[in-house]
Design an enzyme around this catalytic site. Structure first.
Site, mmCIF file in Angstrom:
data_model
loop_
_atom_site.group_PDB
_atom_site.id
_atom_site.type_symbol
_atom_site.label_atom_id
_atom_site.label_comp_id
_atom_site.label_asym_id
_atom_site.label_seq_id
_atom_site.Cartn_x
_atom_site.Cartn_y
_atom_site.Cartn_z
ATOM 1 C CB THR A 96 15.638 47.702 31.979
ATOM 2 O OG1 THR A 96 15.641 48.040 33.174
ATOM 3 C CG2 THR A 96 14.504 46.632 31.580
ATOM 4 C CD GLU A 97 17.648 52.966 27.809
ATOM 5 O OE1 GLU A 97 18.392 53.935 27.638
ATOM 6 O OE2 GLU A 97 16.458 52.580 27.732
ATOM 7 C CG LEU A 98 20.868 52.876 36.446
ATOM 8 C CD1 LEU A 98 19.794 52.317 37.314
ATOM 9 C CD2 LEU A 98 22.240 52.591 36.699
ATOM 10 C CG PHE A 99 16.091 55.827 33.220
ATOM 11 C CD1 PHE A 99 16.026 56.986 32.453
ATOM 12 C CD2 PHE A 99 15.728 54.623 32.491
ATOM 13 C CE1 PHE A 99 15.882 57.058 31.121
ATOM 14 C CE2 PHE A 99 15.720 54.667 31.178
ATOM 15 C CZ PHE A 99 15.962 55.701 30.332
ATOM 16 C CE LYS A 146 0.803 54.468 37.266
ATOM 17 N NZ LYS A 146 -0.192 53.787 38.225
ATOM 18 C CG ASP A 163 6.413 50.268 34.868
ATOM 19 O OD1 ASP A 163 7.599 49.529 34.768
ATOM 20 O OD2 ASP A 163 6.082 50.712 35.861
#
Length: 524
Positions: A96-99, A146, A163
């Protein structure tokens, strides 16, 4: 970091994984990785198949997340680049994308002094993501929105919703499973009849957390207290800490009862989120669309349906899965009827020490009290946990006793199911036969503790005893009332002694297992 440092490659050879851990979840570890084709850093989400299978419901949630992320494409929804199952290493992998800045919760705690304009920018992006989810056909409900599930890129200020493991595709007009994080759950979620507007309520709580840097309902000691406040319409104390009246009014608008609650699109048009009076071009195409769900005449089953049957547990299941796979992941359940009140307790074991449970109490008037709570298998006791619910659920002393006994019984079932994963499929048919053969008054009274879909008890010895009792009770339908009462009393004594013996056996088994573990740990 040189390529020689990588520890794993994906099957296509495009992505390489390093040993740098970015984060850990209940069953997932996130590593830093690299896309050699695009030349960008990405996140490698690694999940052990064994761990996932040991946590009821997680496989279905994981399937749901992969399926949705593959089909959803939006600037404010986290991107899934690739996913596969590694049979050799027994793992499930997602790229997935990296944050690198992490979740919005962590980012906000790290940077406590933030201009309101930045918070409004985050809010706009979250609402755009929700508007996209809710405008799908059929709509997608996140159900666990959230700040912990919203990720931020600190360099650009870009915010994305992630999520989606608990998200539901609304093939029917309203969803019916109670799921999510209590502090962010809308009141109608507890009524098991809701639509995508529950995400707007959760967004309001996210706004409250972003503005105050405080988790909603921090004043509550447990989930039962949160449940009572939410269902009574009592707002978190932190709402009083919002100084700006316009911001406070905006948050309160998100927390209105469902029929009055605005959609994501309507909130995006609010004056508070206006960008210097300019019109947002990304909303023009669908500005005349409303997303209040209509009532279709009939619901059809599709691969991502929310499966619902009255008086049964609810889960998101893939239609491609076999019934045996779903059986291994199903929630355990205990039911009782006492003094015209029906008690239903369901639960699933998340790991070696934690279990999540849901209690429903329905009186003769038809009104129901519901609460979700966590149970620590090592430190909590049934009496202590039930005691915390007394004030919130207005429980009588009799109800406290019944609920505590049900929690103890459910814990035994969860532990037995953990030790004997196939017990459910072996003994369920016997339980059903026993439930159908209750003809006499004695039988009905004795078996009020047994549900036809409860699953196994504690192994072969338990089933043998119940089978003998069932056969015997069937033959006693003609006995006198006096004999019936005497027999019922004796059977209750036997059951009490039997349950105590089972509990002792379980404790002995656990002690023996721990002793063996300690012995082998010393040897190693």
């Amino acid at each position: 970091m040189e390529e020689a440092d990588f520890v794993q490659k994906d099957p296509t050879g495009r992505y390489i994984r390093y040993n740098d851990v970015l984060g850990r979840g209940a069953f997932k570890t996130v590593y830093k990785a690299f896309d050699e084709v695009e030349g960008i850093e990405v996140a490698w989400n690694l999940m052990s198949i064994e761990d996932v299978l040991q946590m009821p419901g997680q496989l279905d949630r994981l399937y749901s997340e992969v399926h949705l992320l593959n089909s959803l494409k939006h600037d404010n929804i986290i991107k899934l680049f690739y996913s596969w199952v590694d049979d050799h290493n027994k793992s499930i992998n997602m790229i997935t994308e990296l944050f690198t800045s992490g979740s919005l919760t962590l980012y906000r705690k790290k940077h406590r002094k933030v201009d309101p304009k930045a918070i409004m920018n985050w809010a706009r992006q979250i609402l755009k993501g929700l508007h996209y989810l809710h405008s799908q056909t059929p709509p997608v409900i996140h159900r666990d929105l959230k700040c912990d599930n919203i990720f931020v890129n600190g360099n650009t200020g870009k915010v994305k919703i992630g999520d989606l493991g608990l998200a539901a595709v609304m093939q029917q007009p309203t969803a019916r499973s109670v799921i999510g994080t209590p502090e962010f759950m809308a009141p109608e979620l507890y009524e098991e009849e809701y639509n995508e507007l529950v995400d707007i309520y959760s967004f309001g709580m996210c706004m409250l957390e972003m503005v105050t840097c405080e988790y909603p309902y921090r004043e509550c000691r447990n989930q039962a207290q949160i449940y009572k406040k939410v269902t009574s319409g009592i707002k978190p104390q932190s709402l009083s800490k919002v100084d700006d009246p316009q911001v406070k009014q905006f948050i309160e608008k998100c927390l209105l009862p469902a029929p009055s609650r605005p959609t994501a699109l309507e909130l995006l048009k609010d004056q508070l989120l206006a960008v210097d009076g300019a019109k947002d071009s990304t909303l023009t195409a669908s500005s005349n669309t409303t997303f209040k769900p209509a009532m279709p005449p009939q619901c059809e089953y599709r691969p991502m349906d929310v499966e619902y049957k009255k008086n049964t547990s609810v889960s998101i299941c893939s239609s491609a899965k076999s019934s045996q796979e779903c059986a291994l992941l199903q929630t355990m359940e205990v039911q009782r009827v006492a003094e015209s009140t029906e008690f239903k307790l369901s639960g699933e074991r998340r790991d070696d020490v934690a279990a999540s449970m849901a209690l429903r109490i329905a009186g003769s008037s038809g009104q129901a009290r519901k609460v979700d709570f966590d149970f620590n298998l090592k430190t909590d006791t049934a009496r202590a946990v039930t005691g915390e619910m007394v004030e919130e659920l207005d429980l009588s002393s009799h109800e406290v006793t019944v609920i505590a006994e049900m929690i103890d019984e459910l814990i035994m079932k969860l532990k037995a199911n953990r030790s004997l994963p196939n017990a459910n499929s072996v003994y369920q048919s016997k339980d059903e036969e026993a439930g159908e053969s209750m003809k006499s008054e004695i039988s009905a009274d004795y078996y009020h503790r047994v549900s036809s879909n409860e699953g196994s008890r504690l192994g072969c010895c338990c089933e043998a005893v119940e089978s003998l009792l069932s056969s015997f009770l069937d033959s006693c339908s003609m006995v006198s009332n006096k004999q019936s009462e005497d027999l019922k009393t004796e059977l209750n004594v036997i059951e009490s002694q039997y349950n105590q013996s089972c509990q002792r056996l379980l404790r002995m088994k656990e002690e023996a297992i721990e002793k063996a573990k300690r012995k082998w740990m010393k040897l190693s």
